[in-house]
Design a protein around this motif. Structure first.
Motif: not given
Length: 452
Positions: A164, A178, A266, A269
């Motif tokens: 990524l 994502t 983001s 994650l």
């Protein structure tokens, strides 16, 4: 000779000598190659900048979070119950232990984040079951090791975070969440899991493998009663990213704004890794093991596992910074493009190159150092850049784990199966060849990929 090939050649020589010949840890080999490149290029004065850039990469901390999560999931043995459930469902099918190994090991490999570690964890259950039902030892070792390394390309594997990062470095303005990236990865992974199941089916026919013995098959009712809570882990991990993919524009952006929705995407994650680890602690049957003192000891005892994996990534980011200053990536891209490959030729060349490099360089380092190059060169011949980025964990992370001499998962499987080295390597070459063919097919966009 282009500078890219010269510097890459120096790296390969150092890694081969230090890792393969002297049998020293791979992170030492990568660090020494970095130090030698700094010396040869006279760039020691920039060492502070490279360290700062590496440690300032937010994706590095996401990798660390997932590695930490994998340790907790392994130590609490939450995933063992999931393996038992899969065995209870498939054990009565001829070759069922092999199919269970593919499904359980690929999924658990994604959670554990360690190919060799997953081989040792799930293989201790699946390899004896396969051997007892008629699998040759070398085949049992390869079913487990090849399936375990599929975890490197299935979210939430930490390899995917590096991929990524490679994509966002090239396309910072891309309107991609994502969640979307993960959905594409799942779409790709399903084809590779299906392929492994078909390979097992073919070998089972060839060797006339039988179902597992009744006494070796866990009772579904009992394992569900004892382990149903562990089956909720996939829901906890997957659902937030699925919601992010489907409702980012219609729900989250409308309420949080474009920037808010982007940062929420983001943060998943880090958030999901922590939430999954907390849930594993909550449902653990051994309450002593999840006490604050024992969790601290757990991480202390696992530091030798954590440090090399994270260290290789940090050094990989540092080498990436050095190569950027030396225009190595740009030179390599120009060199590859100058060959004037058509689409099939470029796809085949990149897959062969990553297969060769993966024999001596860890997959995560390959993605960090050369990921943008592979994406951009594939894009020049018409490959969707998002597909190219999503395939990086496959062509780098998976391939490095199944191609000798760096095939650490293969050696772990051999030790559990007590298989002959020569026979195991010969059998492994079939798996490598079929994996390579499917890589080319997917990058040629012959198969539909959900999310693209």
């Amino acid at each position: 000779m282009p500078s890219a090939l010269l510097y890459l050649g120096i790296m390969l020589v150092v890694i081969c000598v230090w890792f393969i010949w002297l049998k020293r840890p791979v992170y030492e080999a990568v660090l020494i190659s970095f130090a030698l490149l700094l010396t040869l290029t006279g760039t020691w004065g920039n060492i502070g900048t490279y360290i700062d850039k590496a440690l300032s990469t937010s994706l590095l901390y996401s990798m660390t979070a997932f590695v930490a999560m994998s340790i907790i999931l392994t130590k609490t043995k939450v995933i063992d119950g999931c393996v038992a459930i899969i065995l209870s469902l498939l054990g009565k099918i001829p070759g069922g232990a092999g199919y269970a190994s593919v499904i359980a090991s690929s999924f658990m490999g994604a959670l554990s984040g360690s190919g060799p570690g997953n081989v040792m964890a799930t293989g201790s259950i699946t390899i004896p079951a396969m051997k007892k039902s008629g699998f040759p030892a070398e085949l049992a070792a390869n079913v487990e090791s090849n399936s375990s390394y599929l975890g490197n390309m299935i979210p939430p594997s930490s390899n995917i975070v590096a991929a990524l990062g490679a994509f966002t470095a090239l396309y910072p303005d891309a309107n991609m969440t994502t969640g979307q990236f993960w959905v594409v990865l799942w779409g790709i992974s399903l084809w590779f899991i299906l392929q492994k199941l078909l390979i097992v089916w073919g070998f089972c026919k060839y060797y006339k493998v039988q179902p597992m013995a009744d006494e070796d098959i866990p009772q579904l009712k009992e394992v569900l009663k004892d382990n149903w809570q562990g089956m909720l882990l996939p829901v906890i991990i997957l659902v937030p990213f699925v919601l992010d993919y489907f409702f980012k524009s219609t729900f989250f952006t409308a309420r949080l704004g474009a920037d808010g929705a982007k940062y929420m995407s983001s943060s998943l994650l880090l958030f999901i890794a922590g939430l999954s680890a907390m849930y594993a602690c909550f449902i653990s049957k051994d309450r002593d093991i999840v006490s604050p003192k024992n969790i601290a000891k757990m991480f202390g005892d696992s530091i030798k596992t954590i440090s090399p994996a994270i260290g290789v990534c940090i050094i990989g980011y540092m080498i990436g910074g050095l190569f950027t200053d030396l225009n190595v990536a740009a030179d390599m891209e120009m060199f590859i493009v100058s060959m004037n490959f058509n689409r099939f030729g470029m796809v085949t060349f990149i897959c062969l190159l990553t297969c060769f490099l993966g024999m001596v360089i860890p997959g995560s380092s390959l993605v960090v150092i050369f990921g943008p190059v592979f994406i951009s060169t594939l894009a020049t011949v018409g490959v969707n850049p998002l597909l190219a980025a999503a395939m990086l964990p496959c062509i780098c992370g998976v391939m490095c784990g199944i191609t000798p001499p760096l095939a650490l998962g293969l050696y772990a499987g051999m030790s559990l199966a007590e298989s002959d080295f020569g026979k195991t390597v010969k059998n492994d070459l079939w798996w490598v060849a079929f994996h390579f063919i499917l890589e080319v097919i997917v990058l040629m966009e012959i198969l539909p990929i959900f999310g693209l």
